[in-house]
Structures are given as structure tokens and as C-alpha cells.
Design an enzyme around this catalytic site. Structure first.
Site, short mmCIF file in Angstrom:
data_model
loop_
_atom_site.label_atom_id
_atom_site.label_comp_id
_atom_site.label_asym_id
_atom_site.label_seq_id
_atom_site.Cartn_x
_atom_site.Cartn_y
_atom_site.Cartn_z
N ARG A 172 96.85 41.04 5.38
CA ARG A 172 97.98 41.69 6.04
C ARG A 172 98.51 40.82 7.19
NH1 ARG A 172 98.66 47.23 5.98
NH2 ARG A 172 98.91 47.38 8.23
N ARG A 176 100.17 30.98 10.10
CA ARG A 176 101.29 30.03 9.99
C ARG A 176 101.15 28.85 10.95
NH1 ARG A 176 104.17 34.51 13.01
NH2 ARG A 176 104.73 35.61 11.11
N ARG A 249 88.40 56.10 7.40
CA ARG A 249 88.02 55.69 8.74
C ARG A 249 88.90 56.48 9.70
NH1 ARG A 249 83.67 54.23 11.30
NH2 ARG A 249 83.97 52.62 12.89
N ARG A 280 91.86 48.32 20.48
CA ARG A 280 93.10 47.89 21.12
C ARG A 280 93.46 48.81 22.28
NH1 ARG A 280 96.46 47.80 15.31
NH2 ARG A 280 95.71 49.83 14.74
N GLU A 300 92.16 52.69 21.74
CA GLU A 300 91.95 53.12 20.36
C GLU A 300 90.50 52.83 19.96
OE1 GLU A 300 95.48 52.06 18.03
OE2 GLU A 300 94.14 51.75 16.35
N TYR A 348 96.57 51.97 1.58
CA TYR A 348 96.81 51.45 2.93
C TYR A 348 98.30 51.11 3.07
CZ TYR A 348 95.26 48.74 7.09
OH TYR A 348 95.04 48.26 8.36
N ASP A 350 102.10 50.96 4.61
CA ASP A 350 102.88 50.96 5.84
C ASP A 350 104.07 51.91 5.66
OD1 ASP A 350 101.42 49.28 7.51
OD2 ASP A 350 102.15 47.50 6.47
P1 FAD Z 1 100.99 61.25 7.30
O1 FAD Z 1 101.79 60.72 8.42
O2 FAD Z 1 99.49 61.22 7.43
O3 FAD Z 1 101.45 62.74 7.02
C1 FAD Z 1 100.71 63.65 6.25
C2 FAD Z 1 100.86 65.00 6.90
O4 FAD Z 1 100.26 65.98 6.05
C3 FAD Z 1 100.14 65.11 8.24
O5 FAD Z 1 101.04 65.53 9.23
C4 FAD Z 1 99.06 66.16 7.99
O6 FAD Z 1 98.81 66.98 9.13
C5 FAD Z 1 99.64 66.94 6.84
N1 FAD Z 1 98.63 67.62 6.03
C6 FAD Z 1 97.56 67.07 5.44
N2 FAD Z 1 96.85 68.00 4.80
C7 FAD Z 1 97.50 69.19 4.99
C8 FAD Z 1 97.24 70.51 4.59
N3 FAD Z 1 96.17 70.83 3.88
N4 FAD Z 1 98.10 71.48 4.97
C9 FAD Z 1 99.19 71.18 5.72
N5 FAD Z 1 99.47 69.93 6.13
C10 FAD Z 1 98.64 68.94 5.77
N6 FAD Z 1 102.80 51.64 9.45
C11 FAD Z 1 103.74 50.71 9.76
O7 FAD Z 1 104.67 50.49 8.98
N7 FAD Z 1 103.68 50.02 10.95
C12 FAD Z 1 102.70 50.23 11.86
O8 FAD Z 1 102.69 49.59 12.93
C13 FAD Z 1 101.70 51.19 11.56
N8 FAD Z 1 100.70 51.43 12.43
C14 FAD Z 1 99.76 52.36 12.13
C15 FAD Z 1 98.74 52.60 13.06
C16 FAD Z 1 97.77 53.55 12.79
C17 FAD Z 1 96.67 53.80 13.79
C18 FAD Z 1 97.81 54.29 11.56
C19 FAD Z 1 96.75 55.31 11.27
C20 FAD Z 1 98.82 54.06 10.65
C21 FAD Z 1 99.79 53.09 10.91
N9 FAD Z 1 100.84 52.85 10.02
C22 FAD Z 1 101.79 51.90 10.33
C23 FAD Z 1 100.95 53.58 8.74
C24 FAD Z 1 101.85 54.81 8.83
O9 FAD Z 1 101.30 55.70 9.78
C25 FAD Z 1 101.90 55.48 7.46
O10 FAD Z 1 102.37 54.60 6.47
C26 FAD Z 1 102.80 56.72 7.41
O11 FAD Z 1 102.82 57.45 8.59
C27 FAD Z 1 102.30 57.61 6.28
O12 FAD Z 1 103.11 58.74 6.12
P2 FAD Z 1 102.60 59.95 5.21
O13 FAD Z 1 103.68 60.94 5.16
O14 FAD Z 1 102.07 59.41 3.93
O15 FAD Z 1 101.28 60.51 5.93
N1 UDP Z 2 92.19 42.13 12.33
C1 UDP Z 2 91.31 41.32 13.01
N2 UDP Z 2 91.59 40.97 14.30
C2 UDP Z 2 92.70 41.40 14.94
C3 UDP Z 2 93.61 42.23 14.24
C4 UDP Z 2 93.32 42.59 12.93
O1 UDP Z 2 90.29 40.93 12.47
O2 UDP Z 2 92.89 41.05 16.12
C5 UDP Z 2 91.86 42.52 10.94
C6 UDP Z 2 91.07 43.83 10.89
O3 UDP Z 2 90.16 43.77 9.82
C7 UDP Z 2 92.18 44.84 10.61
C8 UDP Z 2 93.06 44.06 9.66
O4 UDP Z 2 93.02 42.71 10.16
O5 UDP Z 2 91.66 46.02 10.05
C9 UDP Z 2 94.49 44.54 9.54
O6 UDP Z 2 95.07 44.52 10.82
P1 UDP Z 2 96.34 45.39 11.18
O7 UDP Z 2 96.78 45.01 12.54
O8 UDP Z 2 97.31 45.27 10.07
O9 UDP Z 2 95.71 46.84 11.20
P2 UDP Z 2 96.36 48.29 11.45
O10 UDP Z 2 97.48 48.09 12.44
O11 UDP Z 2 96.79 48.79 10.12
O12 UDP Z 2 95.22 49.07 12.02
#
Ligand code: FAD
Ligand code: UDP
Length: 368
Positions: A172, A176, A249, A280, A300, A348, A350
Site C-alpha cells: 500500500r 520512490r 483488528r 500514530r 491510535e 481492506y 479504501d
Molecule cells: P463502515 O464505515 O464501517 O460502515 C458500516 C456501518 O454499518 C457502520 O456505521 C456500522 O455501525 C454499521 N453496522 C454494522 N453492523 C450493523 C448492524 N448489525 N446494525 C446496524 N448497523 C450496523 N480510507 C481511505 O480512503 N483513506 C484513509 O485515509 C483511510 N483511513 C482509514 C483509517 C482507519 C483507522 C480505518 C479503520 C479505515 C480507514 N479508511 C481509509 C477506510 C475507510 O474507513 C473505509 O473504506 C470506509 O469507511 C468503509 O465504508 P463502509 O460503508 O464499507 O463501512
Molecule cells: N506501515 C509501516 N510503517 C508505517 C506505516 C505503515 O510499517 O510507518 C505498514 C503497516 O504494516 C501498515 C501498512 O503499512 O499496516 C499499511 O499502512 P497504511 O498507512 O496504509 O495503514 P492504514 O492507514 O490503512 O491503517
């Protein structure tokens, strides 16, 4: 039936699907077990700062259609993610680029950097097909990068040794040989001005939404309300864990409002050593170039998943993929259910991928 679609989950998948169906006159009911809309992209305004309640969310895509789609609801700023790594007090630029290589080895040109990395990787040249994240990282960047910037962070994040984590996860991150600290290679990137909740509100405008409701508490009642169900929760839970539990996780977020203007000078700083318990620290005002008097930060902490916390990341190793395949084979027994999003597809994803999938599914549904 009262509704055409019952949509379980008001995250990006549910909100985009509901919007598209409503646009063509179908009636939707969106429910969410959380007390707010937006799923993991939910942002909350605190002291004028849009706080990313569930971790840093930076929108990025190379798909112009998706970029234009989200921009048709809210304006995006020009934020470019350039996190810093803190390894035992030493600071490095991320992702792995010429700035990082200079900080590690004082190499000044791409040629010198390539030479140094070749030397660092020599021991691992025999690994032609990396089987896990550790092998993949060593083959890509060698020992110093792995030890200082990857191993500690990765093992904290996933709660297991790096040689038990799928190799694709480290891919991911860009690698570069230019002085470019942009964490993503995509053409378009930014943050919605005013926060992601604004985007979700626009998507869900005019649609009936009920929060604080768990689908599984009233499954029969809800199923009888609508012709079809769009399910964006956990796929294993949907099938009552009949083939066992999938692993996820989780994270624990420690939020803090500080009476200072600037805590760390950057939106994201990663702690890549193994001792620091968090991965982070986010400083939310920097996502929107904020100049407020106070600042809001979030540590986090990776956490074991249990029924009491949120399943943030699927663990796509072989064991879990095998369980997933069994659940996928059960989907046809529920022909009126659409499974979508990060949890129901156990991928996984985005944000841009989730939106693209929801739009594609909605397009197909038009002709049903
Ligand atoms: P979710 O946002 O998980 O929505 C699912 C919803 O369903 C939730 O609100 C939940 O409460 C609800 N639900 C589940 N079960 C039930 C139930 N039984 N009854 C009623 N409601 C229910 N993506 C990026 O592009 N850029 C980023 O920088 C990025 N950073 C991230 C950082 C973190 C820490 C995490 C965890 C994810 C990150 N993502 C990022 C990914 C991004 O969050 C997801 O791709 C996106 O939000 C997924 O949308 P979703 O609708 O599939 O799921
Ligand atoms: N990662 C790492 N060091 C860093 C940042 C990321 O080793 O400083 C690795 C780690 O395994 C992480 C993965 O790269 O789970 C993907 O990172 P990303 O920032 O995409 O994770 P997310 O934002 O989805 O948690």
C-alpha cells in the site's frame, strides 16, 4: 412493502447506495447501530476543528469519475498526506523516498540511494516470491528500513509477527526515488472542507435514517419492511458465525483537547518503534490547515477485536480467507440481500473503492 431497500449501515457504502436509489425514485430506509451517520468516516466539530473520530481519513483516488462524484456534494481541499515517522526520537519522512534515504544514510542522489538499497537487500535476493509482509519489506527496502520504519509499527498494528501478515499490506505504501513525501500515488487527493459528515449528510438528504438501531435485534421486523436488504456489517455475523468467527483488528482512540495552538506541526506522526504503545498521533486541525487557538489530538492504539469494540480492519490471511470463502458460498441462500463495503466483503478497501463498488451495484439495481 413499505420500502424498496433496507440499508444496514450508514457508512460510505450505505450512503452512496441509498442516494443513488433514492435518485431514481426507490424508497430507502437506512439504519445504523451507532448513534451517528457516516460509519468510520464520521467527523465531529469540536472547538471549530473537524475531528476524525475513527482515525485519519484522507481521500485519494485515480478514478476521475469517483473524484467528480464526491466533489459534486462537497468541496475538497488540497491536503496531501505526508506523515512523519518517529523512531526512538529520530524523525523520518514517509513514504519511503529520497528524503527518507538521506535521513537514513545521507545518500543524496537516486543512484546513491539505489546502490545503498541494493546492498541492504542483497541477503534477500533469493526471495523471488515473498510469502509474508516481513519478506516483502526486506526484498523491497532491506534491513534498515524494515527495522526502523516497518517492523515495530506493523507488529503493533496487527498484533502478530510480521512473518504472519499478508505481503500485500506493505505494498500500500509507495517506494520512490524522488524527493516526494506524498503518501499516495493517486492523481486526486484531499479532505472535504467542513468534514466527511457533511458529505454523508448530503448523500443522505431526504432519506429516512434511524441511528442507534442494531439490525440483528429486530431482524425479522426489518426484513419484512423492505423488498431488499443492503447489508454493510460483518459477513460472519450475518450468517450467525456458522463457520466460525472471522478475525478483525480493532483500535482504541485516545482523544485530547489541548490548550495550545500546535502540538506536532503535522496531521499524522507514526511511532514506528515497538515500545511506544500507540501507532500514530493525529492532530486534526492540520487536515484543514486550521488556525484555531486550541488543538485536538488522537493517539491510535491497536487493540484486540472483541464483541465490545469495533472491527476496523479485516485480517486477510489464509486462515480467514478460507472461512470467508465458506460464507461467500452461503450468499446465494439470501437472494434478496446485497452485501457491500469493508465488513461485508471483508476487504481492506479504501474509501474510493467502497464508493466505486456502491455505484456499480446501484447501476445494476436500476435494471432489476
Ligand atoms: P463502515 O464505515 O464501517 O460502515 C458500516 C456501518 O454499518 C457502520 O456505521 C456500522 O455501525 C454499521 N453496522 C454494522 N453492523 C450493523 C448492524 N448489525 N446494525 C446496524 N448497523 C450496523 N480510507 C481511505 O480512503 N483513506 C484513509 O485515509 C483511510 N483511513 C482509514 C483509517 C482507519 C483507522 C480505518 C479503520 C479505515 C480507514 N479508511 C481509509 C477506510 C475507510 O474507513 C473505509 O473504506 C470506509 O469507511 C468503509 O465504508 P463502509 O460503508 O464499507 O463501512
Ligand atoms: N506501515 C509501516 N510503517 C508505517 C506505516 C505503515 O510499517 O510507518 C505498514 C503497516 O504494516 C501498515 C501498512 O503499512 O499496516 C499499511 O499502512 P497504511 O498507512 O496504509 O495503514 P492504514 O492507514 O490503512 O491503517
Amino acid at each position: 412493502m413499505e420500502y424498496n431497500y433496507l440499508i444496514v449501515g450508514s457508512g460510505l457504502y450505505g450512503a452512496v447506495f441509498a442516494h443513488e436509489m433514492t435518485k431514481i425514485g426507490r424508497k430507502c430506509l437506512v439504519i445504523d447501530k451507532r448513534t451517528h451517520i457516516g460509519g468510520n468516516v464520521f467527523t465531529e466539530n469540536i472547538e471549530g476543528i473537524n475531528v476524525h473520530r475513527y482515525g485519519a481519513h484522507i481521500f485519494h483516488t485515480s478514478n476521475k469519475l469517483i473524484w467528480d462524484y464526491v466533489n459534486s456534494f462537497v468541496e475538497f481541499n488540497r491536503f496531501t498526506n505526508s506523515p512523519i515517522a518517529n523512531y526512538k526520537g529520530e524523525l523520518y519522512n514517509l513514504p519511503f523516498n529520497m528524503n527518507t534515504f538521506y535521513q537514513l544514510w545521507k545518500v543524496k542522489t537516486p543512484e546513491e540511494a539505489r546502490g545503498k538499497i541494493k546492498e541492504q537487500c542483497e541477503k534477500y535476493a533469493h526471495i523471488l516470491h515473498p510469502k509474508n509482509l516481513e519478506e516483502q519489506a526486506l526484498v523491497l527496502g532491506g534491513e534498515d528500513i524494515y527495522e526502523k520504519l516497518i517492523k515495530g509499527y506493523t507488529e503493533k498494528q496487527w498484533g502478530r509477527p510480521a512473518n504472519q501478515i499478508p505481503a500485500f499490506i506493505i505494498k500500500r505504501l509507495p517506494f520512490r526515488f524522488t524527493f516526494d513525501n506524498n503518501y499516495f500515488n493517486d492523481t486526486y487527493q484531499g479532505i472535504p472542507i467542513g468534514g466527511y459528515t457533511k458529505l454523508i449528510e448530503k448523500l443522505l438528504a431526504g432519506i429516512e435514517v434511524r441511528t442507534g438501531i442494531n439490525y440483528f435485534d429486530q431482524r425479522n421486523t426489518f426484513d419484512n419492511l423492505s423488498e431488499k436488504v443492503v447489508f454493510t456489517g460483518k459477513i460472519d455475523e450475518f450468517f450467525a458465525y456458522s463457520y466460525g468467527k472471522l478475525e478483525y483488528r480493532s483500535l482504541y482512540f485516545e482523544h485530547q483537547l489541548l490548550d495550545i495552538q500546535d502540538f506536532q506541526g503535522n496531521a499524522v506522526i507514526n511511532y514506528t518503534d515497538s515500545q511506544t504503545p500507540y501507532t500514530r498521533i493525529l492532530e486534526h486541525k492540520h487536515f484543514e490547515f486550521g488556525t484555531q487557538e486550541k488543538t485536538y489530538i488522537t493517539r491510535e492504539y491497536p487493540h484486540e477485536y472483541s464483541i465490545d469494540n469495533e472491527p476496523y480492519y479485516p485480517i486477510n490471511d489464509e486462515l480467514n480467507q478460507n472461512i470467508l470463502k465458506k460464507y461467500q458460498k452461503l450468499k446465494h441462500t439470501f437472494p434478496k440481500v446485497i452485501f457491500g463495503g469493508r465488513l461485508a466483503e471483508y476487504k481492506y478497501y479504501d474509501m474510493h473503492q467502497v464508493i466505486a463498488n456502491a455505484l456499480e451495484k446501484a447501476k445494476k439495481e436500476r435494471y432489476e
